[in-house]
Design an enzyme around this catalytic site. Structure first.
Site, PDB file in Angstrom:
ATOM      1  N   LYS A   1       2.512  -3.446   7.153  1.00 48.08           N
ATOM      2  CA  LYS A   1       2.761  -3.604   5.706  1.00 48.08           C
ATOM      3  C   LYS A   1       4.187  -3.145   5.381  1.00 48.08           C
ATOM      4  CE  LYS A   1       0.410  -4.821   2.838  1.00 48.08           C
ATOM      5  NZ  LYS A   1       0.051  -6.161   2.282  1.00 48.08           N
TER       6      LYS A   1
ATOM      7  N   TYR B   1      -1.566  -0.872  10.979  1.00 50.61           N
ATOM      8  CA  TYR B   1      -1.707  -1.526   9.673  1.00 50.61           C
ATOM      9  C   TYR B   1      -0.551  -1.147   8.747  1.00 50.61           C
ATOM     10  CZ  TYR B   1      -3.166  -1.942   4.788  1.00 50.61           C
ATOM     11  OH  TYR B   1      -3.192  -2.199   3.434  1.00 50.61           O
TER      12      TYR B   1
ATOM     13  N   PRO C   1      -7.540   8.288  15.229  1.00 49.74           N
ATOM     14  CA  PRO C   1      -6.235   8.704  15.735  1.00 49.74           C
ATOM     15  C   PRO C   1      -5.134   8.436  14.704  1.00 49.74           C
ATOM     16  CG  PRO C   1      -7.156   6.876  17.040  1.00 49.74           C
ATOM     17  CD  PRO C   1      -8.161   7.210  16.002  1.00 49.74           C
TER      18      PRO C   1
ATOM     19  N   THR D   1       0.822  -1.206   0.000  1.00 47.60           N
ATOM     20  CA  THR D   1       0.000   0.000   0.000  1.00 47.60           C
ATOM     21  C   THR D   1       0.861   1.262   0.000  1.00 47.60           C
ATOM     22  OG1 THR D   1      -1.460   1.278   1.455  1.00 47.60           O
ATOM     23  CG2 THR D   1      -0.106  -0.355   2.511  1.00 47.60           C
ATOM     24  N   ASP D   2       0.273   2.371  -0.459  1.00 48.46           N
ATOM     25  CA  ASP D   2       0.976   3.663  -0.377  1.00 48.46           C
ATOM     26  C   ASP D   2       1.051   4.169   1.067  1.00 48.46           C
ATOM     27  OD1 ASP D   2      -1.698   4.335  -0.038  1.00 48.46           O
ATOM     28  OD2 ASP D   2      -1.714   5.959  -1.510  1.00 48.46           O
ATOM     29  N   GLU D   3       0.280   3.533   1.972  1.00 48.98           N
ATOM     30  CA  GLU D   3       0.241   4.026   3.353  1.00 48.98           C
ATOM     31  C   GLU D   3       1.582   3.837   4.069  1.00 48.98           C
ATOM     32  OE1 GLU D   3      -3.386   3.142   5.535  1.00 48.98           O
ATOM     33  OE2 GLU D   3      -4.405   2.723   3.655  1.00 48.98           O
TER      34      GLU D   3
HETATM   35  P1  NAD Z   1      -9.245  -7.820   2.183  1.00 46.49           P
HETATM   36  O1  NAD Z   1      -9.272  -7.620   3.663  1.00 46.49           O
HETATM   37  O2  NAD Z   1     -10.503  -7.588   1.413  1.00 46.49           O
HETATM   38  O3  NAD Z   1      -8.791  -9.309   1.849  1.00 46.49           O
HETATM   39  C1  NAD Z   1      -7.747  -9.941   2.532  1.00 46.49           C
HETATM   40  C2  NAD Z   1      -7.858 -11.437   2.299  1.00 46.49           C
HETATM   41  O4  NAD Z   1      -6.741 -12.042   2.963  1.00 46.49           O
HETATM   42  C3  NAD Z   1      -9.123 -12.044   2.900  1.00 46.49           C
HETATM   43  O5  NAD Z   1      -9.742 -12.901   1.942  1.00 46.49           O
HETATM   44  C4  NAD Z   1      -8.628 -12.826   4.103  1.00 46.49           C
HETATM   45  O6  NAD Z   1      -9.390 -13.986   4.391  1.00 46.49           O
HETATM   46  C5  NAD Z   1      -7.217 -13.179   3.677  1.00 46.49           C
HETATM   47  N1  NAD Z   1      -6.363 -13.399   4.859  1.00 46.49           N
HETATM   48  C6  NAD Z   1      -6.257 -12.598   5.946  1.00 46.49           C
HETATM   49  N2  NAD Z   1      -5.438 -13.156   6.844  1.00 46.49           N
HETATM   50  C7  NAD Z   1      -4.996 -14.317   6.297  1.00 46.49           C
HETATM   51  C8  NAD Z   1      -4.116 -15.342   6.745  1.00 46.49           C
HETATM   52  N3  NAD Z   1      -3.535 -15.285   7.956  1.00 46.49           N
HETATM   53  N4  NAD Z   1      -3.868 -16.370   5.919  1.00 46.49           N
HETATM   54  C9  NAD Z   1      -4.461 -16.453   4.685  1.00 46.49           C
HETATM   55  N5  NAD Z   1      -5.325 -15.538   4.231  1.00 46.49           N
HETATM   56  C10 NAD Z   1      -5.597 -14.480   5.037  1.00 46.49           C
HETATM   57  O7  NAD Z   1      -8.054  -6.923   1.667  1.00 46.49           O
HETATM   58  P2  NAD Z   1      -7.878  -6.152   0.269  1.00 46.49           P
HETATM   59  O8  NAD Z   1      -8.432  -4.798   0.412  1.00 46.49           O
HETATM   60  O9  NAD Z   1      -8.327  -7.028  -0.826  1.00 46.49           O
HETATM   61  O10 NAD Z   1      -6.297  -6.011   0.218  1.00 46.49           O
HETATM   62  C11 NAD Z   1      -5.493  -7.038  -0.355  1.00 46.49           C
HETATM   63  C12 NAD Z   1      -4.038  -6.624  -0.284  1.00 46.49           C
HETATM   64  O11 NAD Z   1      -3.851  -5.387  -0.977  1.00 46.49           O
HETATM   65  C13 NAD Z   1      -3.531  -6.388   1.135  1.00 46.49           C
HETATM   66  O12 NAD Z   1      -2.227  -6.896   1.218  1.00 46.49           O
HETATM   67  C14 NAD Z   1      -3.544  -4.882   1.286  1.00 46.49           C
HETATM   68  O13 NAD Z   1      -2.563  -4.451   2.203  1.00 46.49           O
HETATM   69  C15 NAD Z   1      -3.221  -4.435  -0.126  1.00 46.49           C
HETATM   70  N6  NAD Z   1      -3.745  -3.118  -0.524  1.00 46.49           N
HETATM   71  C16 NAD Z   1      -5.053  -2.791  -0.311  1.00 46.49           C
HETATM   72  C17 NAD Z   1      -5.524  -1.550  -0.743  1.00 46.49           C
HETATM   73  C18 NAD Z   1      -6.982  -1.175  -0.589  1.00 46.49           C
HETATM   74  O14 NAD Z   1      -7.366  -0.054  -0.916  1.00 46.49           O
HETATM   75  N7  NAD Z   1      -7.862  -2.061  -0.156  1.00 46.49           N
HETATM   76  C19 NAD Z   1      -4.662  -0.650  -1.355  1.00 46.49           C
HETATM   77  C20 NAD Z   1      -3.327  -1.014  -1.550  1.00 46.49           C
HETATM   78  C21 NAD Z   1      -2.888  -2.260  -1.140  1.00 46.49           C
END
Ligand code: NAD
Length: 345
Positions: A159, A155, A286, A130-132
């Site tokens: 990451k 979070y 926060p 993520t960009d965060e």
């Molecule tokens: P999400 O929460 O919708 O999905 C996460 C998935 O990971 C879920 O299906 C969950 O069951 C699975 N998971 C969680 N813990 C697990 C474990 N211990 N073992 C196996 N599976 C597990 O998340 P998302 O929004 O789809 O994000 C996916 C990825 O993209 C993440 O790594 C997140 O950091 C990154 N990301 C998200 C965004 C955003 O805007 N949502 C932006 C940039 C990057």
């Protein structure tokens, strides 16, 4: 390619699974099925001979070793993570265990597999981040791949930790990695605890539309299917050891975004009063980062990628999807913590 995709039952992972299968890749979806997962997200490809599902936890090294040995993947796309900032404020431990230790387990399982295979140069470990991790910006400037990491939430810190591990496994062991850092995603199948689905679904139920603080925090928004497209491109064409920032070039304040959703709903599902009347400012999160903005020059110039939809088009598609898919989102509203205000610390 035979791609092991972790977190493929989540929001972004499922978009990657659907796209990869539609492009003829063989996909193994590895997911622990936490509260955020839903197998309906992959229903469009679930019957394909190219698709397999393994319920497994990335915190369990022996399960990972067995899956790598059985499937012999050509590449890994690692998306499994705990992903909700507010939940990370209330309970950071799971974020460290899954995002940091889980990524470590994935790297070790991938490295063992890659060594047994004879260290093929074609293997890829693609870590999705993520960009965060870069922290927060003032009124100007953008994150580049060289911006120093300065995460502010449990979070984003977890990451950032996982990103550092991935880079180190390349530098130390030569594992062929690529890494991407993306801005906020939105679109179909977005779990209804995140801002955009919360606003759409609360509006439909006539509930207050919660906006944190003064609503002036700025995010860059990317339609999830554009992100999935960028991820497959980086997997196939990205330079080993390199990271790529992915953004939508669509900066909006949270308040502007919420007002746009209200305008779309006023058109598509008019109510007695404008939906914007439901906007309600609530206590800020926060450590809430003020602004994120992505400089996507590297992915655009090296790989020729650009987002295909504007935020207005993407939001319209998203609102339509939620209007047409109540069967998907209604059962999610009963899941743990959904609809509650989390992360006030
Ligand atoms: P999400 O929460 O919708 O999905 C996460 C998935 O990971 C879920 O299906 C969950 O069951 C699975 N998971 C969680 N813990 C697990 C474990 N211990 N073992 C196996 N599976 C597990 O998340 P998302 O929004 O789809 O994000 C996916 C990825 O993209 C993440 O790594 C997140 O950091 C990154 N990301 C998200 C965004 C955003 O805007 N949502 C932006 C940039 C990057």
């Amino acid at each position: 390619m035979k791609i092991l995709i972790t977190g493929g039952a989540g929001f972004i992972g499922s978009a990657v699974v659907r796209l990869a299968v539609s492009r003829g890749h063989e996909v193994i979806n590895l997911d622990a099925m936490t509260y955020a997962a839903c197998l309906a997200n992959v229903a469009p490809v679930a019957d394909s001979p190219l698709y397999s599902f393994e319920q497994a936890d990335i915190r369990d090294p022996s399960a990972l070793a067995e899956i790598f040995a059985r499937y012999q993947p050509d590449a890994v796309m690692h998306l499994a993570a705990e992903s909700h900032v507010d939940r990370s404020i209330d309970g950071p431990r799971t974020f460290i265990e899954t995002n940091v230790m889980g990524t470590f387990n994935m790297l070790e399982a991938a490295r063992d597999h890659w060594n047994v295979q004879g260290r093929p140069e074609t293997f890829r470990f693609h870590h999705i981040s993520t960009d965060e991790v870069y922290g927060t910006l003032g009124a100007t400037g953008q994150f580049t791949e060289d911006t120093p990491y300065k995460p502010n939430s449990p979070y984003s810190a977890s990451k950032a930790g996982s990103d550092h591990l991935v880079r180190a496994w390349h530098e130390t062991y030569g594992l062929p990695i690529v890494l991407t850092n993306c801005s906020n995603n939105y679109g179909p199948y977005h779990f209804p605890e995140k801002l955009i689905p919360v606003i759409i679904l609360n509006a439909l139920e006539g509930k207050p539309l919660p906006v944190y603080g003064d609503g002036l925090n700025v995010r860059d928004w990317l339609y999830v299917e554009d992100h999935a497209d960028a991820l497959l491109l980086v997997l196939e064409k990205g330079t080993i050891g390199r990271s790529y920032n992915i953004g939508g070039e669509n900066e909006r304040s949270n308040l502007e975004l919420v007002r746009t959703i209200c305008d779309i709903l006023d058109r598509l599902r008019p109510g007695a009063a404008p939906y914007a009347d439901l906007i309600s400012f609530v206590k800020d999160r926060p450590g809430h980062d003020a602004r994120y903005a992505i400089d996507p020059t590297r992915i655009r110039e090296e790989l020729g990628w650009r987002p295909s939809v504007t935020v207005e088009e993407g939001l319209e598609r998203t609102v339509c999807w939620y209007l047409e898919n109540e069967d998907w989102w209604r059962p999610m509203l009963g899941r743990h913590g959904v609809g509650e205000r989390l992360g006030k610390a």
